[in-house]
Scaffold this motif. Structure first.
Motif, mmCIF file in Angstrom:
data_model
loop_
_atom_site.group_PDB
_atom_site.id
_atom_site.type_symbol
_atom_site.label_atom_id
_atom_site.label_comp_id
_atom_site.label_asym_id
_atom_site.label_seq_id
_atom_site.Cartn_x
_atom_site.Cartn_y
_atom_site.Cartn_z
ATOM 1 N N ARG A 170 -4.455 2.193 -0.640
ATOM 2 C CA ARG A 170 -4.707 0.846 -1.136
ATOM 3 C C ARG A 170 -4.092 -0.140 -0.136
ATOM 4 N NH1 ARG A 170 -4.222 -1.562 -6.420
ATOM 5 N NH2 ARG A 170 -4.936 -3.702 -6.065
ATOM 6 N N ARG A 171 -4.906 -1.085 0.302
ATOM 7 C CA ARG A 171 -4.450 -2.013 1.334
ATOM 8 C C ARG A 171 -4.212 -3.382 0.736
ATOM 9 N NH1 ARG A 171 -5.789 -0.922 7.168
ATOM 10 N NH2 ARG A 171 -5.389 -2.942 8.137
ATOM 11 N N TRP A 172 -3.012 -3.878 0.842
ATOM 12 C CA TRP A 172 -2.694 -5.175 0.245
ATOM 13 C C TRP A 172 -2.340 -6.144 1.358
ATOM 14 C CZ3 TRP A 172 0.607 -9.182 -0.819
ATOM 15 C CH2 TRP A 172 0.398 -9.869 -2.031
ATOM 16 N N THR A 173 -3.173 -7.145 1.559
ATOM 17 C CA THR A 173 -2.973 -8.085 2.659
ATOM 18 C C THR A 173 -2.954 -9.499 2.131
ATOM 19 O OG1 THR A 173 -4.290 -6.612 4.043
ATOM 20 C CG2 THR A 173 -3.835 -8.801 4.906
ATOM 21 N N CYS A 176 -3.049 4.486 7.557
ATOM 22 C CA CYS A 176 -4.234 4.820 6.763
ATOM 23 C C CYS A 176 -4.960 6.029 7.356
ATOM 24 C CB CYS A 176 -5.184 3.636 6.695
ATOM 25 S SG CYS A 176 -4.488 2.225 5.807
ATOM 26 N N ALA A 181 -0.462 -0.402 10.204
ATOM 27 C CA ALA A 181 -1.177 -0.132 8.957
ATOM 28 C C ALA A 181 -2.358 0.803 9.199
ATOM 29 C CB ALA A 181 -1.654 -1.443 8.338
ATOM 30 N N ASP A 182 -3.098 0.559 10.266
ATOM 31 C CA ASP A 182 -4.279 1.380 10.531
ATOM 32 C C ASP A 182 -3.901 2.836 10.771
ATOM 33 O OD1 ASP A 182 -5.824 -0.825 10.227
ATOM 34 O OD2 ASP A 182 -6.128 -1.192 12.375
ATOM 35 N N VAL A 190 -0.355 0.262 1.426
ATOM 36 C CA VAL A 190 0.284 -0.357 2.580
ATOM 37 C C VAL A 190 0.254 -1.865 2.356
ATOM 38 C CG1 VAL A 190 -1.886 -0.369 3.875
ATOM 39 C CG2 VAL A 190 0.265 -0.593 5.091
#
Lengths: 348, 348
Positions: free
Chosen positions: B222-225, B211, B207-208, B193
């Motif tokens: 995989r979290r891309w911020t 997930c 996003a949450d 995300v």
DNA sequence: CGCGGGATTGCACAGCATTGCAACCACGCG
DNA sequence: CGCGTGGTTGCAATGCTGTGCAATCCCGCG
């Protein structure tokens, strides 16, 4: 109990001073004792008071309000332009009051017209009216002038000579020529230009210059004019111009706007299966942010947003008695991937 | 000789009546003789007079000004949203006063902050403050309330309970779930995300939920911020997530915003040479107009612009003493071409 | 012809802040 | 001790429109 806006009188009462003292405390350079000012500011803070700019404007000779008349604010280039302009105004301490010329979709509603928009803005005593859309009849320019309000016209038809309006124009003719030369250099021989029906002379001038330059090279241009300045217009144009069995076999298209050009290019590529730029070259005008995206890579005539915004701001900030000005914005070609490589030298 | 704005006194003088008569001639339903009104209107017309709304507002309990605080107005979805909202306000006789939160690019300039923006709008005595961007601290909501101004928060974090703010939220959690289910149904197993750094809870919630739903199916995400809500953020994310030799071999990406998703998808397709949707599925959120273009055909979670605008307008028009409301906007999935076909039934 | 009543209209004040002018204060100097 | 001076501050007018209240006008009716 309905909370009302806090007024200077409230603050004065609380701080134990006169209303005048409050006013002066908020006026830089006014004559107030430091501790009086401090007491006033403290009271104001506690009460949540801020100066009423509406009332303040009654006194000042010019307000801080700049009226912007626009339409098509969802357009990729126009929205970027509006964004830049409103941010720049704000940095100068001016406020943006918008009139949106977009037609009301509800049945029976009448379309907002430019005349009413200008009147609306005059009712709010704006200091300047900026026209991003529509063509201003001389009569409207005169109406503004009669109220001491300057108009700033961006890529709009110039008003009658002597009218109180600043004009900012990107070089439409030069851009049209640039586009024509580039397509011709790419070897295109069957050219078309796509424009919207709107009367704005800037887009007409782009198309006209394109046609004239093509004529100099002995080429005639198919002119496709229909609908608003929108993506869909480009789509419809491509479908009609590139229809199977089209005897002309168009191989070069100039969209007077990036959005139009993108509609045409995408339709050719993804719907009609025509390779761009191998089979068809497309060129736009504006250089909207999305034109550079890797999904488009549209070759286009750029009018610098920075330069345009700077010129607009300059016109707005010019003193009320300054002579009317005309600012020209240079354009240049940004090469990306939607036009075939030039064969040999470009024509002069 | 500087032309000034024409005032009611000027008109009165010319029409040979008192100033009150002029005021009444412009007030619907006021008690004026028809021929008096006619004489006044004629004089007004000749002089180019219009009512000064600024002065009128001193009297009325509410002004016609609606303050809109926004940023990123060049964003494809936000600009469409702003366009629709300002047009709707205008159709109701309200006026849009914009504060643009976009940072001033000039060196040394300070970024405009939300607090100052709100204060600015209060100085203009707006009747409502609409927040399209940024998160409002409770303190600001209270400041508005102290001045009798309601706030309308669109996809913003809800303020403290009891605060005088209307909230309009599209179903972020539902949308996030929808996206996750769809990617899982497409057979994706390595999900990512991509979200921007901005604190806005709406994007976080999307996003949450994504997930959480993936976790229910036994998948980790995989979290891309990083960076702002922009196309470039999507580009950077794709480059980093899909770098050659990436052991995870990401096969499904959810961009919390269409613009981010488009950046990621375009980069995968045109820069990294990954087939979408065969090798990689991408899904966005918003349904911006350009997402449907044939150059993109992005599958996305739609939040209806019409519904959003209608709900916003309703909140703005609600009487000053109405209870605080919370409006939810339903979302749905619009299937286009950026996600692989579903295999078998969707997970529950 | 006198009077009641409805329609009009003007006066004056309200609403909010700015500003010229004059009053006022303290202080220092002759 | 008187007076001039510079700095503060309040009063009142100004800028523009909306509106309650009272005055006025006109008309019709008894």
């Amino acid at each position: 109990m309905e909370p009302r806006f806090v007024t200077a009188a409230d603050v004065a009462r609380r701080a134990g001073v006169s209303r005048s003292a409050v006013s002066r405390a908020f006026t830089p350079g006014a004559s107030v004792a430091p501790e009086t000012r401090a007491r006033v500011l403290e009271a104001a803070e506690a009460l949540g008071y801020r100066v009423n700019r509406l009332a303040r404007t009654l006194h000042r000779d010019r307000s801080d309000l700049v009226g912007i008349i626009g339409a098509n604010l969802g357009n990729p280039y126009i929205s970027a332009q509006f964004d830049a302009l409103s941010a720049a105004l704000q940095a100068e301490g001016l406020q943006t009051l918008l009139v949106n010329l977009r037609p009301d979709p509800r049945p029976g509603a009448e379309a907002p017209d430019l005349g009413r928009a200008v009147e609306r803005l005059l009712e709010y005593r704006v200091r300047t009216v900026v026209l991003l859309s529509g063509a201003a009849p001389d009569e409207l320019v005169r109406l503004c002038a009669a109220n001491g309000v300057r108009m700033v016209l961006i890529n709009r038809p110039a008003p009658a000579a002597g009218a109180l309006a600043d004009v900012i124009d990107s070089d439409a003719a030069g851009g049209g020529r640039l586009a024509a030369r580039r397509l011709i250099a790419a070897g295109c021989r069957q050219l078309a230009v796509v424009l919207s029906e709107s009367r704005t002379s800037a887009k007409l001038a782009r198309a006209d210059a394109f046609c004239a330059e093509a004529a100099r090279a002995g080429l005639t241009v198919r002119r496709w004019t229909q609908g608003p300045n929108s993506y869909e217009t480009g789509v419809a144009a491509a479908r009609s111009l590139l229809a199977e069995g089209d005897p002309a076999r168009i191989d070069g298209i100039f969209g007077v706007t990036d959005e139009i050009a993108l509609g045409a290019m995408n339709t050719a590529r993804h719907e009609l299966g025509l390779a761009v730029p191998e089979r068809l070259s497309v060129i736009g005008f504006d250089d909207a942010p999305i034109s550079g995206w890797s999904s488009h890579r549209l070759t286009t005539v750029r009018q610098s947003l920075r330069a345009l915004t700077a010129a607009t701001l300059e016109a707005i900030l010019s003193p009320a008695d300054a002579a009317v000005s005309h600012r020209a914005i240079a354009v240049d070609l940004v090469e990306r991937g939607s036009v075939a490589p030039a064969r040999g030298p470009a024509p002069t």
